[in-house]
Structures are given as C-alpha cells and as structure tokens.
Design a protein around this motif. Structure first.
Motif, PDB file in Angstrom:
ATOM      1  N   THR A  64       0.830  -1.204   0.000  1.00  0.00           N
ATOM      2  CA  THR A  64       0.000   0.000   0.000  1.00  0.00           C
ATOM      3  C   THR A  64       0.862   1.250   0.000  1.00  0.00           C
ATOM      4  O   THR A  64       0.599   2.199  -0.756  1.00  0.00           O
ATOM      5  N   TYR A  94       2.483   1.703  -3.623  1.00  0.00           N
ATOM      6  CA  TYR A  94       1.576   2.106  -4.701  1.00  0.00           C
ATOM      7  C   TYR A  94       0.984   3.496  -4.450  1.00  0.00           C
ATOM      8  O   TYR A  94       0.807   4.277  -5.396  1.00  0.00           O
ATOM      9  N   LEU A  95       0.680   3.810  -3.208  1.00  0.00           N
ATOM     10  CA  LEU A  95       0.108   5.126  -2.938  1.00  0.00           C
ATOM     11  C   LEU A  95       1.148   6.224  -3.148  1.00  0.00           C
ATOM     12  O   LEU A  95       0.824   7.319  -3.618  1.00  0.00           O
ATOM     13  N   THR A 111       1.872  12.121   1.548  1.00  0.00           N
ATOM     14  CA  THR A 111       0.826  11.095   1.448  1.00  0.00           C
ATOM     15  C   THR A 111       1.178   9.882   2.287  1.00  0.00           C
ATOM     16  O   THR A 111       0.316   9.315   2.986  1.00  0.00           O
ATOM     17  N   LEU A 122      -0.936   8.302   5.399  1.00  0.00           N
ATOM     18  CA  LEU A 122      -1.316   6.891   5.436  1.00  0.00           C
ATOM     19  C   LEU A 122      -0.792   6.227   6.710  1.00  0.00           C
ATOM     20  O   LEU A 122      -1.464   5.378   7.294  1.00  0.00           O
ATOM     21  N   GLY A 125      -5.057   3.691   7.690  1.00  0.00           N
ATOM     22  CA  GLY A 125      -3.820   3.092   7.207  1.00  0.00           C
ATOM     23  C   GLY A 125      -3.093   2.292   8.261  1.00  0.00           C
ATOM     24  O   GLY A 125      -2.602   1.192   7.995  1.00  0.00           O
ATOM     25  N   TRP A 159      -6.548  -2.127  -3.462  1.00  0.00           N
ATOM     26  CA  TRP A 159      -7.233  -0.873  -3.809  1.00  0.00           C
ATOM     27  C   TRP A 159      -6.203   0.171  -4.244  1.00  0.00           C
ATOM     28  O   TRP A 159      -6.395   0.861  -5.255  1.00  0.00           O
ATOM     29  N   ALA A 160      -5.108   0.296  -3.476  1.00  0.00           N
ATOM     30  CA  ALA A 160      -4.056   1.252  -3.826  1.00  0.00           C
ATOM     31  C   ALA A 160      -3.425   0.897  -5.169  1.00  0.00           C
ATOM     32  O   ALA A 160      -3.177   1.775  -6.013  1.00  0.00           O
ATOM     33  N   TYR A 211      -3.569   3.088  -8.688  1.00  0.00           N
ATOM     34  CA  TYR A 211      -2.356   3.463  -9.425  1.00  0.00           C
ATOM     35  C   TYR A 211      -2.480   3.096 -10.897  1.00  0.00           C
ATOM     36  O   TYR A 211      -2.215   3.933 -11.788  1.00  0.00           O
ATOM     37  N   PRO A 250     -10.947   1.996   2.629  1.00  0.00           N
ATOM     38  CA  PRO A 250     -10.172   2.073   1.383  1.00  0.00           C
ATOM     39  C   PRO A 250     -10.557   3.222   0.462  1.00  0.00           C
ATOM     40  O   PRO A 250      -9.720   3.674  -0.326  1.00  0.00           O
ATOM     41  N   LEU A 269      -8.311   6.375   0.045  1.00  0.00           N
ATOM     42  CA  LEU A 269      -6.968   6.338  -0.526  1.00  0.00           C
ATOM     43  C   LEU A 269      -6.839   7.280  -1.719  1.00  0.00           C
ATOM     44  O   LEU A 269      -5.786   7.883  -1.931  1.00  0.00           O
TER      45      LEU A 269
END
Length: 860
Positions: free
Chosen positions: A443, A446-447, A463, A467, A473, A490-491, A495, A663, A666
């Motif tokens: 997570t 990717y975030l 960010t 998180l 998070g 989800w993250a 992306y 989620p 995000l």
C-alpha cells in the motif's frame, strides 16, 4: 561575449590540467563562447603554473585560495568571479567527460531548465573503473539524499545552473557536494533534469575522497534537513545518555525489587532518567541550540519525544522478558539502548532543531514524513508479535487451517496470506500478521507512486505520512483481516487506473487487471472501483476512447480469471457466499444509519482529515486552460465520491460496519497531502486545517503507541476496562482449559466447548488452545443458529452425552440466542450461568461467562 563559465575546483591536479583544457578547446561550441575558471585550493604539485601556461592561449583564469581546502568554498569563489549568468561545475581529474558539456549546458542556455545534472544513476549513465567500495559509497550517498531532493545523483560534481541560484546557498555551506547545497537551497523552485554520463575514474593523481569527507557530507545533509545531529552533539548526548541509563537501570532495579511490576518500574525509571537527560542535554549536549533558560514549547516537545520513546521501549521490554524470557534486571539495558536512537533523533530534529540554516517548509515536511513513517513501522514491528490476536484474526486463521478455494463470508486471499505467514513463522501472532505487514508495504509503495504521478515527490512523501498516521492506514497495516489485502489491492488498482485513464498507458491495463483481480480475491468491496471507473470513462472524453479498444475488456477478463476460484467455490456450494453478501444488503430489517457512517468516517480519517478531504474534493477548481489538473481533480472526485455515495445510500437502510469506508479515502489522500504543502492563495479555513495537522499527527501516533503498550504491558494506574469483552483471549483460554480439566476430572469425559457467538469466541479459544492437548471447540451453530464457516467445518448437530461447556463474552449471550428453539430444551440438566475473573500478571482484565450441562439432546 562569454555565454557560460566553467568552474573547475582543483587540488594537486597538475597531471590532468593540460589534457582537460585540450579537450575543452577542441569542442565545437559555436555560437556560444565560454571561459574556464580554475580555483586552486592550495596545490603543492605545480598545478597553478600549469594553468598560467594556458592563459595566453584561451579564455582561462586562475584563482588561488589560501584558506583551508574546501570544495564548496572553492566552487563558490569561482562562481563569484564568473563573467556569465550560466555556470558549469566539473572536476579537474577528467572523470567528467568534457564531450558531454554541450548536453549539460545547452538546456540551461536555452532557458528550458534551471539546473542540468550529469548523472551516473539515470538510464544510460554509468561508472567505469571504480572499485566496488567507491561505487557503494557513491550509491549510498545519492540514496540517502533522494528523500530530500528530487534527483537520482545528488552527489554529482558535473552540472550546469543559472548563476543567480547560488545566492541562496547558505554561508555555512561546507564539504564537497555543492550540488546538494544548490538543490536544497532552492527546493521546490527549480526546473531540474538529469543527463546520463559515463563517469570514469581518474587516470592520474590521487582521489581526495576520505572518511572525513563522507562524515562531512552526512553531517551537512542532516543540517540541511533541519537537524542538529553532529559528532560533537552525538558524543555529548552519548555521555549524558550513559549517565541517564545508569540512573534508569538503578531506579528500575530498585522498583522491581519492591515488586512494583514491569510497567510501573519502567515508567518511573524512564521518567527520572528523562528529567536528568533533558537538564544535561539542554545545558550541554545541544547548548548551541538552547537559549539558556526553560522554553515551555521546547520542553513540551521533549516530553512528546520522551513519551513515544517510553511507549516503544515498553514493547521492547515485553519482547525481551515475555518472549525471550530474559530477566527484567538484564532486559532493561538493551531496552534502553534500543530506544536511545529515538530520543537522540527526536531531540536533534524536533526538540533542538537547527536555527542557523532553517530549511524550507517543504523540506521540514519531508523530514517529518521520514521520521514518523519509520517510527510507525518500528512500532508495528516491535508490537506485531506481542499484541494478542483479536477474534476476527483468529477466525481468519481458522480459514488457513481449512484451506479452500473460497469461504462463506469472504474470498480466500486473507487465508492464503495467513497460511504463508504461519508457514514461515509458525502459528503465533507474528506469523498470522506477516501478511498485514506485506500488504501495508505494498500500500505504501503504490500510494506513493500514485501521489507522485498526480502531483510531485513532496506530495507523495506527505501522502505516506498521512497513510502511516491515519487510523485507516495504521490499522490495515497491523491487523490481519480481509481489509489488509483489500487496501493494498485498492491502492494498486488506483495506481494502474490513473496510469491508464489519465496517463493513457496501454501496458498499465495488465497491471490493473491483476490488481483488480487480487482485490476481488480479498473482498468484494473493490467492485466499487469498477463502477467508479465506468463513471470516469463516461465523464472524461479522453478516457472514453478506451471503450473502443480491447485493453479494458482484456483486463476485465484477466481479473475474472483470477477471481475464478471464488466462482468455482460458489458454484459447488449453491452460490452461498454471493447469497450471503446479497442478504446483508437486502435484509428485511431496515435502519437509517447515515449518522453511524459519518461517525465511522470521522474516526477513520480523524475530524481534521475529514475536513481536509471535503476541502480537497470540492474547493479546488482548476482553470479550463489546465487540462491535466482538471482531469486529475476529476479522477480524485470520482474514485472517492462514487464509492462514498454508494455507502451513503446503503447506510439509509443498513447499519454500516466500522471499517467499510476505509479504502475509499486512498484516492483523496494525495489531494489532501498536496493541499498541506500549499502556501499561496489559501483560504483562511484551509490555513486552519494546515495548522491543525501537526497536532493531529502527534496525537495519532501517540494514541497508537499508547494503546499497544496498554494491551501488551499495561499502563500504571489505568485498569483494564477498554477490552473486557473482545481481548485477552490467551488468558481466557487458559481459564477455560482449567474449567474443562475440572469437568473432565469430575465426569471422566472430554467436554465439548461451545462458543456462544457466531464465530469469534470459538475461534479465539481454538487459536489459544490449539497446542499439544487441544479442546473440542465448536460454535453456536451446534444449537441451530448461524455459525458462518463453522456450518461447513463442524456442521453436525447430533445429540451427545458428553458434558457441554457454553462460553460467552456476556451473560446475555448464554441466556438467549437468536434461534427460534429454546436452547434450554436442547441441553441435558443445564447448570447455572457462572463467571470467572480473568487476571493478567495479577491484574483483573475481564470476565468470562460459562454454563455447564451434562449433555446435548440435539436440535429438535
């Protein structure tokens, strides 16, 4: 007219000067002209004479410094003497190829960039003939600078820039990496690019690089980041720390000898040592950064750092004493050492920060992000295997004991991750939660990439900070529930959706299909992202073109293929899982619960985070002439707003679960992080939100550390009332085993333990009693009520003449159930409802209720 100036700092480079100037003179650089300024830093090999010999042949100048040799000072002297507005800096040892000079300086001359760097660490760049240790040192130097500046080769000595930028370099700048000073002094204001070069080791002369240069570089990097960590302060801090550690250990041992208890002893000893340390550190270790009198805000910061170090130390102490079985009188010493770094770095960057070279707000946010994210990760690692599993985790651990293609109430990803973790580390808390650690790391990665694509690197780092500290998070990265892989998937899906729908990358559809499929294997909720993607494609003309191509359909087919185990399981089990999820939404009992949804959001985001999310979604309106910003804003609004609207609709007739909306936030976190860094044209409300983030961040990380310490080691003077029903199952299981042993002794038969909840009691008891002599534990589905997966694992409801022990978290759980049948009629001579007080290290923590019957007649 001189268009640019080449500044060449030199020390004992007589053997390289002729060849360097020959190669520079051979360059065909029309229509540009340049000068070469050699800055000799006290050479003793005749290098200045070599330069003087060239002054009559080309535009070559010599500056001779008499001060202590310093590469940064020499370069600044050359810049000051330059005749042009564009400067190129390069080494005299021919490690920087002069033939690359046009590629380096032309973008600055054209006005396309402010700084152009000859980089070894971008595609096409390389180093030749360097020993391995030099390559590792160089790589490490560039790597540790990357979080603070936006280039790959911050230690390069070959670069071009606009001369006016040098005016921002601090008067305290020293060392051999002038590029780092330039980048940090103008952070956020530069257009920077890197050009690949081949760096070759010198052919003549000796390298000037030494261990002292490396230390000076690290020291300067820390100072530029806003810290005061130096060799002097570190030495003084260590001396004070040793004295404080002695006091800490003496007080701790005295408290232990008085039977004070581990938590109380370590609290008192830490407090006494901390007061002593602050007195000496403020007066001696960091005296250059202390006004000489008590500053309450500084003392408050010291208490904050100390409290976090204390709560982290409690976890280390518990690990040493309760897991590794080290005597407390010995365990206190490594516990003190383990948290000394937190105290020192917190003091250097937060309590006594640098005031001479105060970094920009952007740099301060980056430094805070690095420190707090690392502390949050360290906090998880220390407490990961210490905090007991909550019932949800034990239930999903049961999944892993009955591996299947899918399960009644959730897809199988959580079971696969727990199986993987326990196969590595065993059936314990750490093994169960390894998957959460892995998902949390995915997570974060990717975030970060999503935020950098949408905005910039500074926003991406903020960010990660959000998180790490927001409940949505931190919780998903700590507890091994289906939400952990869901958040990671989800993250990842966000992306790849941004890469496809906004950036237009065709290859990203493959990643999106895999990420979305992994999300479906984690939790069906991720299907909301598919709805959001469809809405975005309808509203955005550019993304709408994908509807006419095969890529999105192939990605959907790939996701469906990955989801096929769930489909097969449902097909073989009368579509039970799909029916269960549908029944949750189509239940007969409707209840308006929007207020619960809002409350849950306020907890998951914090009130400040929720206000910032609303601000990010609705206040920022990009102008029509900025299409990327408009599409970026639409992406954030759609991928947050569509799932949120669906949850709001559901909450009008169904009470939402606490974690459902986690989620969906995000997508908006990067927008919130971007707004934190905005200083121009910000509304008064936005400024208040920005100012509130510091307190929110500190409060959140303190609460996590406090709660983890509370459940593992306790808090002196605070009774256990927060988790009386749903926690401390290890101690509860031990008491139930004792009750079962008593019943077996009295009756001569092994009793059946029935957890009087759908699955939580049975799962928790089974996890903490599954050793060499496991109990026969079942769920309440034994009495005809719902038991989720227990209906598949233990479906039998036949009569039994063995004793029955019903176990519940509350008395009412044993007095009645949801079944239409009277449970008393199913039991043979049911006894009275009793309870026992569960203790932990001599402290009462909860009650457990139970009832003993002679047998079970079966479900009528």
């Amino acid at each position: 007219m001189t268009q640019f100036s080449i500044v060449v700092p030199a020390l004992n480079e007589a053997g390289n000067i002729d060849l360097l100037l020959t190669r520079l003179s051979a360059l065909n650089f029309a229509p540009y002209s340049f000068e070469v300024i050699f800055v000799d830093d006290g050479s003793t090999d005749g290098a200045p004479d070599k330069v003087r010999a060239w002054r009559n042949q080309s535009n070559v100048h010599l500056i001779e410094r008499r001060d202590k040799p310093d590469l940064t000072a020499a370069t600044l002297a050359g810049i000051a003497a330059a005749k042009s507005d564009v400067i190129v800096v390069m080494d005299a040892d021919l490690s920087h190829p002069p033939e690359q000079l046009p590629a380096i300086v032309t973008p600055v001359l054209n006005g396309n960039y402010d700084v152009v760097i000859g980089s070894r660490y971008v595609a096409g760049g390389s180093t030749e003939n360097w020993p391995l240790y030099r390559q590792l040192l160089s790589r490490a130097g560039s790597w540790i600078a990357r979080p603070l500046c936006d280039v790959n080769d911050a230690t390069s000595g070959f670069f071009a820039f606009r001369r006016e930028l040098a005016a921002c370099i601090s008067n305290h700048a020293r060392g051999y990496k002038i590029l780092l000073e330039l980048l940090m002094a103008n952070q956020g204001k530069l257009r920077v690019t890197e050009v690949p070069i081949c760096f070759r080791d010198r052919a003549q002369g000796a390298s000037k690089l030494s261990l002292s240069h490396q230390q000076a570089y690290i020291q300067r990097l820390i100072t530029l980041a806003g810290g005061t960590a130096t060799l002097n302060t570190a030495g003084r801090f260590a001396a004070v720390g040793l004295f404080g550690a002695l006091i800490d250990a003496v007080v701790f041992q005295w408290m232990i000898s008085r039977d004070a208890g581990l938590a109380l002893a370590h609290f008192i000893s830490f407090f006494v040592a901390a007061v002593t340390n602050y007195t000496f550190n403020s007066k001696w270790s960091f005296r250059e950064h202390h006004a000489g009198y008590l500053k309450w805000h500084q003392f408050g910061r010291f208490l904050t750092v100390g409290a976090l170090a204390l709560l982290l130390r409690g976890g280390v102490l518990a690990l040493l004493v309760y897991v590794w079985h080290i005597p407390p009188l010995l365990a206190i010493f490594p516990a003190i050492v383990a948290t000394a770094a937190v105290n020192y770095l917190g003091s250097a960057f937060y309590v006594f920060p640098s005031e001479k070279d105060l970094p920009s707000l952007d740099i301060r946010w980056r430094t805070a992000a690095i420190g707090i994210v690392l502390f949050a990760i360290l906090l998880r690692l220390v407490y990961f295997g210490l905090a007991q599993l909550i019932p949800d985790e034990t239930y999903y651990w049961q999944y892993a004991q009955h591996m299947d293609l899918s399960f009644y109430d959730h897809p199988p990803m959580v079971a696969w991750l727990i199986w993987f973790g326990t196969a590595i580390a065993g059936n314990n808390e750490f093994g169960v939660r390894i998957g959460a650690l892995l998902c949390g790391s995915i997570t974060l990665g990717y975030l970060y990439a999503l935020a950098q694509n949408l905005y910039d690197k500074s926003t991406a780092m903020r960010t990660l900070l959000l998180l790490a500290i927001l409940p949505l998070g931190f919780g998903s990265g700590l507890l091994m529930t289906p939400d952990a892989p869901l958040v990671a998937a989800w993250a990842a899906t966000l992306y790849y959706m941004e890469r496809t729908l906004v950036a237009g990358q065709r290859t990203a559809w493959l990643g999106m299909g895999i990420a979305f499929g992994a999300g479906l294997l984690s939790k069906y909720t991720i299907g909301l992202l598919g709805i959001a993607a469809l809405v975005f494609v309808i509203l955005d003309p550019t993304a709408r073109r994908w509807m006419q191509r095969s890529h999105p359909y192939l990605a959907a087919l790939l996701a469906l293929l990955l989801f096929s185990p769930v489909i097969i399981w449902n097909y073989e089990n009368d579509w039970a899982s799909f029916a269960f999820q549908s029944n949750q939404l189509l239940t007969d009992g409707h209840e308006f619960a929007v207020h619960f949804l809002i409350f849950h959001i306020l907890v998951l985001l914090t009130p400040i985070g929720f206000a910032a999310a609303l601000l990010a979604l609705f206040s920022n309106k990009p102008s029509e002439d900025r299409p990327f910003e408009r599409r970026r804003q639409l992406f954030v609004q759609i991928f947050t707003g569509v799932p949120l609207c669906i949850f709001f609709i559901i909450s009008t007739f169904e009470t939402p679960r606490f974690h459902w909306t986690g989620p969906i936030w995000l997508a908006v976190l990067p927008a919130i992080a971007w707004m934190i860094g905005q200083t121009d044209q910000v509304s008064a409300f936005a400024r208040r939100i920005q100012a509130s983030w510091r307190l929110t961040i500190i409060s959140c990380i303190f609460v996590y550390a406090f709660v983890l310490h509370y459940v593992v080691l306790g808090i002196p003077g605070m009774p256990y009332h927060m988790f009386t029903e749903h926690y401390f199952w290890r101690e509860t299981a031990g008491e139930i085993k004792q009750i079962a042993a008593e019943v077996k002794h009295q009756t001569g038969q092994e009793p059946i333990i029935v957890g009087m909840s759908k699955w939580s009691v049975a799962s928790a008891l089974y996890f903490y009693t599954h050793g060499d002599d496991p109990l026969d534990i079942r769920s309440r589905n034994m009495f005809g009520d719902s038991g989720a997966m227990y209906e598949y694992w233990l479906p039998s409801q036949e009569a039994a003449d063995r004793p029955i022990i019903q176990v519940g978290m509350k008395r009412r759980h044993l007095e009645r159930t949801r079944t239409k049948n009277d449970i008393n009629h199913m039991l043979d001579h049911p006894g009275p409802i009793e309870y026992r007080v569960i203790e932990r290290y001599g402290t009462p923590v909860r009650r457990v209720y139970y009832r003993i019957s002679q047998g079970f007649k079966g479900v009528s």
